[in-house]
Motif scaffolding. Structure first.
Motif, mmCIF file in Angstrom:
data_model
loop_
_atom_site.group_PDB
_atom_site.id
_atom_site.type_symbol
_atom_site.label_atom_id
_atom_site.label_comp_id
_atom_site.label_asym_id
_atom_site.label_seq_id
_atom_site.Cartn_x
_atom_site.Cartn_y
_atom_site.Cartn_z
ATOM 1 N N MET A 127 44.394 -40.685 -10.776
ATOM 2 C CA MET A 127 45.025 -39.525 -11.396
ATOM 3 C C MET A 127 46.377 -39.924 -12.004
ATOM 4 O O MET A 127 47.093 -40.751 -11.443
ATOM 5 C CB MET A 127 45.231 -38.421 -10.354
ATOM 6 N N LEU A 128 46.722 -39.329 -13.116
ATOM 7 C CA LEU A 128 47.974 -39.700 -13.804
ATOM 8 C C LEU A 128 49.236 -39.471 -12.969
ATOM 9 O O LEU A 128 50.177 -40.264 -13.065
ATOM 10 C CB LEU A 128 48.081 -38.967 -15.144
ATOM 11 N N PRO A 129 49.323 -38.398 -12.139
ATOM 12 C CA PRO A 129 50.550 -38.255 -11.342
ATOM 13 C C PRO A 129 50.798 -39.424 -10.389
ATOM 14 O O PRO A 129 51.924 -39.646 -9.953
ATOM 15 C CB PRO A 129 50.320 -36.963 -10.557
ATOM 16 N N ALA A 183 47.460 -42.090 -25.516
ATOM 17 C CA ALA A 183 48.912 -41.870 -25.521
ATOM 18 C C ALA A 183 49.227 -40.453 -26.009
ATOM 19 O O ALA A 183 50.128 -39.787 -25.498
ATOM 20 C CB ALA A 183 49.582 -42.905 -26.416
ATOM 21 N N ALA A 184 48.449 -39.968 -26.992
ATOM 22 C CA ALA A 184 48.671 -38.619 -27.536
ATOM 23 C C ALA A 184 48.400 -37.550 -26.470
ATOM 24 O O ALA A 184 49.130 -36.560 -26.365
ATOM 25 C CB ALA A 184 47.779 -38.391 -28.755
ATOM 26 N N SER A 237 50.192 -33.354 -22.785
ATOM 27 C CA SER A 237 50.077 -32.600 -21.531
ATOM 28 C C SER A 237 50.827 -33.235 -20.371
ATOM 29 O O SER A 237 50.744 -32.773 -19.234
ATOM 30 C CB SER A 237 48.599 -32.412 -21.171
ATOM 31 N N GLY A 238 51.544 -34.317 -20.650
ATOM 32 C CA GLY A 238 52.292 -34.962 -19.575
ATOM 33 C C GLY A 238 51.363 -35.755 -18.671
ATOM 34 O O GLY A 238 50.174 -35.884 -18.933
ATOM 35 N N MET A 239 51.931 -36.272 -17.568
ATOM 36 C CA MET A 239 51.143 -37.104 -16.654
ATOM 37 C C MET A 239 50.375 -36.203 -15.682
ATOM 38 O O MET A 239 50.672 -36.128 -14.492
ATOM 39 C CB MET A 239 52.067 -38.075 -15.920
ATOM 40 N N LYS A 240 49.363 -35.515 -16.216
ATOM 41 C CA LYS A 240 48.572 -34.611 -15.383
ATOM 42 C C LYS A 240 47.096 -34.958 -15.518
ATOM 43 O O LYS A 240 46.648 -35.425 -16.551
ATOM 44 C CB LYS A 240 48.745 -33.161 -15.857
ATOM 45 N N GLY A 241 46.360 -34.674 -14.465
ATOM 46 C CA GLY A 241 44.903 -34.833 -14.527
ATOM 47 C C GLY A 241 44.439 -36.272 -14.350
ATOM 48 O O GLY A 241 45.208 -37.160 -14.003
#
Length: 228
Positions: A130-132, A170-171, A176-180
């Motif tokens: 996950m990105l977070p 990257a887009a 949406s930021g570092m989510k999901g």
């Protein structure tokens, strides 16, 4: 806890090595096919020099092992598998190969506690990244593309713990930021391909249930603990 929210449960096309697999057919690659494999690997992974590839694939024959899970293993001589095809047309280095050339592909870095959720255990498959849970370095994550192949390592340990492909660009991250979900894990420490490859550990940071920071080489004790 926080770390568990940083990983997600596996999707249908994630790690094909989360369960046991059997080798269903074995054959040797023809010279032309080996040449084709080598040139496509060098085109995709520029860090993989001819000399490095000679060291990994050898100059002898390359075995092709088709497996019950739909994957294909590329095995040099009598060594462990060097690369695998996930069954969806993507060819990835095994951990065995990544531990020999840890910087052959772009990476994502995560915190040691997050690694617990990436590793499969007690019949449950490991999670996707996950990105977070990703640590963004000061210089950023580099050119991030959807479908790009990357490895994952733990902060303070140079050796990768998993390999997979990016689910965001990257887009997407900018929007949406570092989510999901960030990366689909294809092969990870402690899965069935790792076991099939000899259950080895590259350094003493690779513990039985997680990977932590380490400077060093594998002491016998760590290797024994990981194999237990």
């Amino acid at each position: 806890g926080l770390a568990s929210s940083l990983c997600s449960q596996p999707g249908s096309m994630s790690n094909v090595f989360k369960g046991e697999f059997k080798v269903t057919t074995q054959s040797l690659m023809g010279k032309a096919d080996v040449k084709k494999l080598r040139s496509s690997l060098q085109a995709e992974f520029p860090e993989l020099t001819k000399k490095a590839l000679d060291g990994i694939l050898g100059k002898e024959e390359v075995g092709v092992l088709k497996c019950s899970n739909g994957s294909t293993l590329y095995v040099p001589g009598d060594g462990p598998a060097a690369f695998f095809d996930d069954g969806f047309g993507g060819v990835y280095p095994t951990l065995t190969t990544l531990w020999r050339i840890p910087d052959m592909m772009p990476e994502l870095v995560t915190h040691a506690p997050v690694s617990k959720f990436l590793l499969p255990k007690d019949r449950s498959a490991g999670a996707d990244m996950m990105l977070p849970g990703v640590i963004v370095p000061p210089e950023g994550l580099g050119p991030l593309e959807l479908g790009q192949k990357r490895c994952i390592r733990v902060e303070g340990n140079k050796m990768p713990i998993a390999v997979g492909k990016m689910l965001v660009s990257a887009a997407d991250v900018k929007g949406s930021g570092m989510k999901g979900k960030g990366m689909e894990v294809k092969h990870v420490y402690h899965d069935s391909l790792w076991a099939y490859s000899g259950r080895k550990v590259p350094n003493d940071g690779f513990l039985a249930d997680q990977v932590v920071a380490s400077e060093g080489a594998p002491p016998a004790a760590a290797a024994a603990a990981a194999a237990a």
